[in-house]
Design a protein around this motif. Sequence first.
Motif, PDB file in Angstrom:
ATOM      1  N   ASN A 158       0.615  -8.432   1.932  1.00 42.14           N
ATOM      2  CA  ASN A 158       0.965  -8.264   0.522  1.00 42.14           C
ATOM      3  C   ASN A 158       0.163  -7.137  -0.126  1.00 42.14           C
ATOM      4  OD1 ASN A 158       2.729 -10.450   0.738  1.00 42.14           O
ATOM      5  ND2 ASN A 158       1.148 -11.926   0.160  1.00 42.14           N
ATOM      6  N   PHE A 160       1.900  -3.898  -1.800  1.00 43.11           N
ATOM      7  CA  PHE A 160       1.851  -3.767  -3.263  1.00 43.11           C
ATOM      8  C   PHE A 160       0.400  -3.604  -3.728  1.00 43.11           C
ATOM      9  CE2 PHE A 160       5.355  -6.682  -2.124  1.00 43.11           C
ATOM     10  CZ  PHE A 160       6.433  -5.897  -2.502  1.00 43.11           C
ATOM     11  N   GLU A 203      -0.348  -3.898  -7.734  1.00 47.26           N
ATOM     12  CA  GLU A 203       0.464  -4.764  -8.582  1.00 47.26           C
ATOM     13  C   GLU A 203      -0.319  -5.970  -9.090  1.00 47.26           C
ATOM     14  OE1 GLU A 203       3.350  -3.696  -9.592  1.00 47.26           O
ATOM     15  OE2 GLU A 203       3.064  -1.960  -8.300  1.00 47.26           O
ATOM     16  N   SER A 259       7.304 -10.350  -2.794  1.00 45.44           N
ATOM     17  CA  SER A 259       7.325  -9.508  -3.994  1.00 45.44           C
ATOM     18  C   SER A 259       6.632 -10.210  -5.157  1.00 45.44           C
ATOM     19  CB  SER A 259       8.762  -9.180  -4.385  1.00 45.44           C
ATOM     20  OG  SER A 259       8.780  -8.503  -5.636  1.00 45.44           O
ATOM     21  N   SER A 305       9.353  -4.238 -11.915  1.00 43.08           N
ATOM     22  CA  SER A 305       9.586  -3.907 -10.515  1.00 43.08           C
ATOM     23  C   SER A 305       8.320  -3.360  -9.880  1.00 43.08           C
ATOM     24  CB  SER A 305      10.707  -2.874 -10.388  1.00 43.08           C
ATOM     25  OG  SER A 305      11.918  -3.400 -10.887  1.00 43.08           O
ATOM     26  N   ARG A 310       6.336  -0.230  -3.997  1.00 43.90           N
ATOM     27  CA  ARG A 310       5.933  -0.474  -2.610  1.00 43.90           C
ATOM     28  C   ARG A 310       4.954   0.598  -2.166  1.00 43.90           C
ATOM     29  NH1 ARG A 310       8.760  -4.065   0.869  1.00 43.90           N
ATOM     30  NH2 ARG A 310       7.327  -3.286   2.445  1.00 43.90           N
TER      31      ARG A 310
END
Length: 559
Positions: free
Chosen positions: A317, A321, A324, A353, A362, A365
Motif C-alpha cells: 500500500n 500510494f 495519500e 485504494s 482520487s 498511484r
Amino acid sequence: MIQSSIESRRKEVVAGNGVVAGGHDLVAQTGVEIMQQGGNAVDAGVAAAFVAQLAEPGMCGVGGNGIICVYSADQGKTTIFDDTTVPPAAATPDMFELLPGQGGFYGWENVRDDANIIGHKSVAIPGTVAGLCSVLVRYGTMEIKDVLAPVIELAENGVEVDTRTTVTIARAMKHFHRFPILGQLYLVDGLPPAPGTFWAPGDKLTYPELADTYRAIAGGGADAFYKGKIAEAIAAEIERGDGILTYDDLANYESDTRELHEEHFGEYRGLRYTPGDSNFLTQTLNILENFDLVRFGPDSPTYRHLVLETMRRAWVNYFAFPREPGLLSKGYAAEVANRIRLDKAEHDVEPVSPAPYQGGESPVRGEAKSVSGHDTTTLAVADRAGNVFNMLTSLGNAFGSYVAIPDTGIVMNDHMCNFDPVPGRPLSLGPSRRPPRGAHVPIFFRDRKPFLAVDAPGARRSMSGVIHALIHCVDFDMDIQSAMEAPRVWAEALYEESFLESRIPEDVQRALGDMGHRVVSMDAVASGGFGRPTGVSIDEEGKLHAGADPLYGTGVAGF
C-alpha cells in the motif's frame, strides 16, 4: 507480563537519573556523562549524536541527515526536528541519465555510473548539524561548546575500532581509489583498521581535521557550518566534482521544526503516540490493532504470521500510494486487516485504494521503492525529569556519497538516492520536494507522560526492529531489553519470501511453511539484519530503563 521463550543476552539497564541507548558503548557513556554533569536528556542526546559520528563512522556524520523527536517535560511539548532529505535548489527531475533496465537503488531504473548514490551529484543538503544545534538551543540546558568538549577530545585522542567498523571500512575500500581523501581518513597504513583481541587493543582512528570542524561549531553554532569557511570548502569540492549543492543551499538551510499537536498523534491499544515522521508505522500499527496478539503470544506461529502479512500489505500500500492520507485512517486499516487470513499466507497482494477514506479524493498511484536510512544509527535518551530524546541519523549508504571534503574531516551524504530518478512520478526530483515521510522516531505516552521511545536503523528492514520492539513492550509487556532481543521477522512487497531470524524455533518455522510462507531463515548479524533497535522507557514509578539489541555492538548506560 508475557515473555518470549528466548532468553535475553544482556541485562536491562535500570536507573534513577538518566539512561541512554545507542549504537556504541561510547555513545551511551558520553550521554550519561553529560547528564552526570547536570545536563538533561537533550544535552546528552546531542553530545551522544556527535560521538556516534566518531564511534560509528560510515553510519552518520556532520555531512549527513536525520530526524529528532523530543518531549520536553518542562514545556509539555513534543517537537520534531526534521532534517531528512532536502534537494539542492538546482535539482531537476531529469538530472540523472537513465540506463536500460531496473535493478538500481531499491529496484528503480538504473542510473549511469550510479550517480544518484555515488559521487558529488548524490549529495543532498546536509541537515544533521542544523537539527542538533536547533534542538539544543530550544530544549537543552548547556552551551554547544560544553556539549562538544568531550567529542573534540575523543576526535583528537582517537576511538578504538570494533569489528563492525572494520567490516564497514573494508566493504567501502573498492571506492577509495576514486575517493582517496576518504581512504586517508579511515585506513591505517593503507589497510582497514584492525579491531582488538583478547591479547591486544585494536587500532584507533583519530580525527584531527574533524576536531577542528567541531571546534568551529562549538564556537559559532550551526552558522559556522552552513556559512563561512566550512560551507565554502563543501561548495568548492562539490563543484569540483560536478555536483549541484551550492554555498547558497547551505547558507539558506534551516531545520524544519514542527511542534506536534493532538491531530498529529495516533493511538494504539488506547495509548497515545507520535510515529515520529513515519506514515508506514502508523499504517502498520493500525492494521495490527485489529488482532488480539496477546491471545496468540510472542512465540506462536499465528503471531509471526500476522506480523508478516501486515508488513507485506503495508509495504504494498505504501509503495502504491506513498503520499495519500487515507492510508492512516483506522477504517482503511480495518479493511486491510479483514483481508488477512489467520491460517494462510498470501503472496500476490494487491494494494487497497485509500480513496473511500479521504473524502473520495482520487489517490495518485506511485512507484515508491525507497525510504530514508540505509546505513544509519539511532539513539534514545530519557532523564528523571521526564524529558525524552529520540534520534535517527544517517549518511545514507555506508559513507554516503564517498565524497570527503578536504581539510575538514567531513564525509557527505548520498541522500539524493531517496528520489525516483525517472521524471513524472510521485517521488521524482524537484527543488522543493521531499520523499514521503518515513523516518520513525516514535514516542509513546501513558496518561500523557512519555513512557517508551524506540528506533532502529537498517533501511526498510529497520521497520522490523521498530514494530517488534513496540509490540513486545505494549502488547506483551516485556521489559525493554527483552523486547529489543526477542527474534523478529520481516516481509515486504519486493520479495515473495518471508524472512525469519534463525533463532525462531524450528517448529514455528515449519508451521509458517505449512501456512504457505516461503520461509527463509537468516542469521540476524550475518544477513545485515532485522533492524538494530535501541530504546528507553519510563515505568509508572519513574524508574528509567534502557535496552538495545547486543547482536550489533550497541551500547546502553544509566546512572
